[in-house]
Design a protein around this motif. Structure first.
Motif, PDB file in Angstrom:
ATOM      1  N   GLY A 160      45.694  35.081  32.632  1.00 59.95           N
ATOM      2  CA  GLY A 160      44.416  34.645  33.172  1.00 59.95           C
ATOM      3  C   GLY A 160      44.515  34.605  34.693  1.00 59.95           C
ATOM      4  O   GLY A 160      45.276  33.784  35.242  1.00 59.95           O
ATOM      5  N   ILE A 161      43.782  35.473  35.360  1.00 56.64           N
ATOM      6  CA  ILE A 161      43.817  35.546  36.817  1.00 56.64           C
ATOM      7  C   ILE A 161      42.589  34.800  37.319  1.00 56.64           C
ATOM      8  O   ILE A 161      41.451  35.257  37.173  1.00 56.64           O
ATOM      9  N   LEU A 162      42.810  33.637  37.903  1.00 57.31           N
ATOM     10  CA  LEU A 162      41.748  32.676  38.196  1.00 57.31           C
ATOM     11  C   LEU A 162      41.546  32.588  39.710  1.00 57.31           C
ATOM     12  O   LEU A 162      42.351  31.982  40.418  1.00 57.31           O
ATOM     13  N   GLY A 163      40.496  33.198  40.220  1.00 56.95           N
ATOM     14  CA  GLY A 163      40.234  33.097  41.647  1.00 56.95           C
ATOM     15  C   GLY A 163      41.205  33.892  42.491  1.00 56.95           C
ATOM     16  O   GLY A 163      41.629  33.430  43.561  1.00 56.95           O
ATOM     17  N   TYR A 164      41.562  35.074  42.038  1.00 55.22           N
ATOM     18  CA  TYR A 164      42.361  35.994  42.850  1.00 55.22           C
ATOM     19  C   TYR A 164      41.907  37.401  42.516  1.00 55.22           C
ATOM     20  O   TYR A 164      41.642  37.725  41.351  1.00 55.22           O
ATOM     21  N   SER A 165      41.809  38.253  43.521  1.00 52.47           N
ATOM     22  CA  SER A 165      41.338  39.615  43.318  1.00 52.47           C
ATOM     23  C   SER A 165      42.488  40.600  43.260  1.00 52.47           C
ATOM     24  O   SER A 165      43.321  40.639  44.172  1.00 52.47           O
ATOM     25  N   ARG A 280      31.219  30.559  43.552  1.00 50.38           N
ATOM     26  CA  ARG A 280      31.539  30.725  44.972  1.00 50.38           C
ATOM     27  C   ARG A 280      33.053  30.800  45.075  1.00 50.38           C
ATOM     28  O   ARG A 280      33.741  29.791  44.908  1.00 50.38           O
ATOM     29  N   ASP A 281      33.580  32.006  45.306  1.00 50.64           N
ATOM     30  CA  ASP A 281      35.025  32.189  45.179  1.00 50.64           C
ATOM     31  C   ASP A 281      35.501  33.253  46.163  1.00 50.64           C
ATOM     32  O   ASP A 281      34.726  33.726  46.999  1.00 50.64           O
ATOM     33  N   VAL A 282      36.769  33.632  46.020  1.00 48.23           N
ATOM     34  CA  VAL A 282      37.385  34.569  46.963  1.00 48.23           C
ATOM     35  C   VAL A 282      37.478  35.977  46.383  1.00 48.23           C
ATOM     36  O   VAL A 282      38.201  36.824  46.907  1.00 48.23           O
ATOM     37  N   VAL A 283      36.765  36.222  45.310  1.00 48.33           N
ATOM     38  CA  VAL A 283      36.721  37.528  44.652  1.00 48.33           C
ATOM     39  C   VAL A 283      35.346  38.125  44.934  1.00 48.33           C
ATOM     40  O   VAL A 283      34.349  37.703  44.347  1.00 48.33           O
ATOM     41  N   PRO A 284      35.251  39.085  45.849  1.00 46.45           N
ATOM     42  CA  PRO A 284      33.933  39.550  46.303  1.00 46.45           C
ATOM     43  C   PRO A 284      33.038  40.097  45.201  1.00 46.45           C
ATOM     44  O   PRO A 284      31.827  39.879  45.209  1.00 46.45           O
ATOM     45  N   ASP A 285      33.604  40.814  44.242  1.00 48.92           N
ATOM     46  CA  ASP A 285      32.810  41.420  43.173  1.00 48.92           C
ATOM     47  C   ASP A 285      33.568  41.271  41.856  1.00 48.92           C
ATOM     48  O   ASP A 285      34.328  42.159  41.461  1.00 48.92           O
ATOM     49  N   PRO A 286      33.382  40.138  41.143  1.00 49.90           N
ATOM     50  CA  PRO A 286      34.138  39.924  39.902  1.00 49.90           C
ATOM     51  C   PRO A 286      33.965  41.046  38.892  1.00 49.90           C
ATOM     52  O   PRO A 286      34.901  41.378  38.152  1.00 49.90           O
ATOM     53  N   TRP A 287      32.775  41.665  38.849  1.00 53.65           N
ATOM     54  CA  TRP A 287      32.490  42.691  37.844  1.00 53.65           C
ATOM     55  C   TRP A 287      33.185  44.012  38.141  1.00 53.65           C
ATOM     56  O   TRP A 287      33.251  44.875  37.273  1.00 53.65           O
ATOM     57  N   ALA A 288      33.725  44.145  39.354  1.00 49.72           N
ATOM     58  CA  ALA A 288      34.525  45.324  39.689  1.00 49.72           C
ATOM     59  C   ALA A 288      36.005  45.127  39.368  1.00 49.72           C
ATOM     60  O   ALA A 288      36.766  46.096  39.322  1.00 49.72           O
ATOM     61  N   GLU A 289      36.418  43.893  39.156  1.00 49.53           N
ATOM     62  CA  GLU A 289      37.836  43.587  38.988  1.00 49.53           C
ATOM     63  C   GLU A 289      38.513  44.321  37.832  1.00 49.53           C
ATOM     64  O   GLU A 289      39.694  44.685  37.945  1.00 49.53           O
ATOM     65  N   PRO A 290      37.851  44.557  36.693  1.00 49.47           N
ATOM     66  CA  PRO A 290      38.557  45.273  35.616  1.00 49.47           C
ATOM     67  C   PRO A 290      39.145  46.612  36.046  1.00 49.47           C
ATOM     68  O   PRO A 290      40.127  47.074  35.455  1.00 49.47           O
ATOM     69  N   LYS A 291      38.579  47.226  37.081  1.00 51.21           N
ATOM     70  CA  LYS A 291      39.106  48.505  37.538  1.00 51.21           C
ATOM     71  C   LYS A 291      40.539  48.380  38.064  1.00 51.21           C
ATOM     72  O   LYS A 291      41.265  49.374  38.116  1.00 51.21           O
ATOM     73  N   ALA A 292      40.938  47.162  38.468  1.00 51.90           N
ATOM     74  CA  ALA A 292      42.302  46.970  38.971  1.00 51.90           C
ATOM     75  C   ALA A 292      43.326  47.002  37.846  1.00 51.90           C
ATOM     76  O   ALA A 292      44.503  47.285  38.088  1.00 51.90           O
ATOM     77  N   TYR A 293      42.879  46.697  36.612  1.00 53.06           N
ATOM     78  CA  TYR A 293      43.807  46.548  35.490  1.00 53.06           C
ATOM     79  C   TYR A 293      43.682  47.778  34.583  1.00 53.06           C
ATOM     80  O   TYR A 293      43.196  47.711  33.451  1.00 53.06           O
TER      81      TYR A 293
END
Length: 342
Positions: A160-165, A280-293
């Motif tokens: 679980g990656i919580l508040g990190y991009s 309100r967090d430090v991940v600019p676009d949460p919905w783009a994050e799956p592309k990292a994994y």
């Protein structure tokens, strides 16, 4: 939830620092007979400036034991861990720590605890537990270290990656205020002689003004006295230090705010991934994050309302914890089915 078991784990060999090194952990157990089936062990790692007690402190409207209590009440074994350089763990001098040796020590910590759980030597009255599902959750910098550990050593059955991009972590400021500037430092360079890859000019906060982290870290409806205490600790002027804070954070944390800082490790993760952030967090676009994994076939995204980056301070924190718990139960159930035991 029972009182925590406080343990120190020798990670000297794993860390490879040339000095004795130990990590400090707190193990929280469910009440007798309340262990989840299938069993789950959740390892929790705090962010920069915070200690393992971030996961067990209570807000004024809390019901006991913070997030650790929440998960233990639902049958999990919960293990809150101080990284090297944090809290009660070994604090090496200078720039001895980096993302890799901190993550290696965390991996060794998890292995030592899992071995005690499997052998029945973790706690009196706790029987041996074989094949428990291991989850790793990390908030902010803890999420960064969890990505590195999982990518390099496959430490957990789910992360679980919580508040990190996994793409680029950016700390936003209050609207109308100047953006914070951060150096992009290559992990291939030592912090003793850092190679800065961007055009970096430090920005200084206005004297006497709001701490630049406050808007992103804490949602507006949180208790003002708690927020003030936390931000005083961030500014280095809190005395005494609140229980959820660490007096130290290793300088290597600066690596994590460069674009693609852990891109290779993130792309190598093959277990289920939960990406969970505050509104309100430090991940600019949460919905783009799956592309990292890119190697993970099971990826979830959750954005919790009325929540800042420091999730466990928000009034909506139980929504966040419920999401983590439901995700973890799902990981355990799928794993049991794949092993033919569910």
């Amino acid at each position: 939830m029972k009182p925590p078991i406080e343990i120190s784990i020798d990670v000297t060999e794993a860390a490879g620092l040339g000095i004795p090194a130990q990590t400090a952990i707190s193990v929280f157990l469910p009440e007798d007979g309340a262990l989840a089936d299938p069993p789950v062990v959740c390892f929790a790692f705090p962010g920069g400036g915070y200690s393992r007690h971030y996961y067990s402190f209570d807000m004024p409207d809390g019901t006991g034991g913070g997030e650790a209590g929440f998960h233990c009440d639902r049958g999990w074994i919960f293990v809150a861990c101080d990284h090297l350089g944090f809290g009660d763990s070994t604090i090496p001098e200078g720039n001895a720590l980096n993302l890799d040796n901190v993550a290696a020590a965390n991996h060794a910590t998890v292995g030592a605890i899992v071995a005690r759980i499997e052998s029945g030597t973790l706690a009196e009255g706790l029987p041996s537990i074989a094949n428990a599902t291991t989850l790793g959750i990390g908030q902010s910098m803890g999420g960064c270290f969890a990505v590195v550990a999982q990518g390099n050593w496959s430490t957990f059955d789910g992360v679980g990656i919580l508040g990190y991009s996994g793409i680029h972590t950016i700390v936003p400021t209050r609207p109308g205020q100047p953006a914070m500037a951060w150096p992009w430092i290559s992990r291939r360079s030592s912090l003793d002689a850092p190679k800065i890859m961007n055009d970096y000019t430090p920005t200084a906060p206005e004297p006497g003004g709001e701490h630049p982290f406050q808007w992103s870290f804490h949602y507006d409806d949180e208790p003002a006295d708690i927020v003030a205490l936390d931000m005083a600790a961030a500014a280095g002027v809190a005395d005494p230090l609140p229980v959820w804070r660490s007096a130290t954070t290793p300088p290597c944390g600066v690596y994590m705010v460069a674009p693609g800082a852990v891109a290779l490790e993130a792309a190598s993760i093959r277990v289920p991934v939960l990406i969970a952030v505050g509104e309100r967090d430090v991940v600019p676009d949460p919905w783009a994050e799956p592309k990292a994994y890119k190697s993970a076939t099971d990826i979830g995204v959750y954005v919790c309302p009325r929540m800042g980056h420091m999730h466990n301070f928000a009034h909506s924190r139980t929504l966040f914890w419920e999401k983590i718990h439901n995700w973890g139960e799902g990981v355990a159930a799928l794993r049991a089915i794949s092993r033919g035991t569910g």
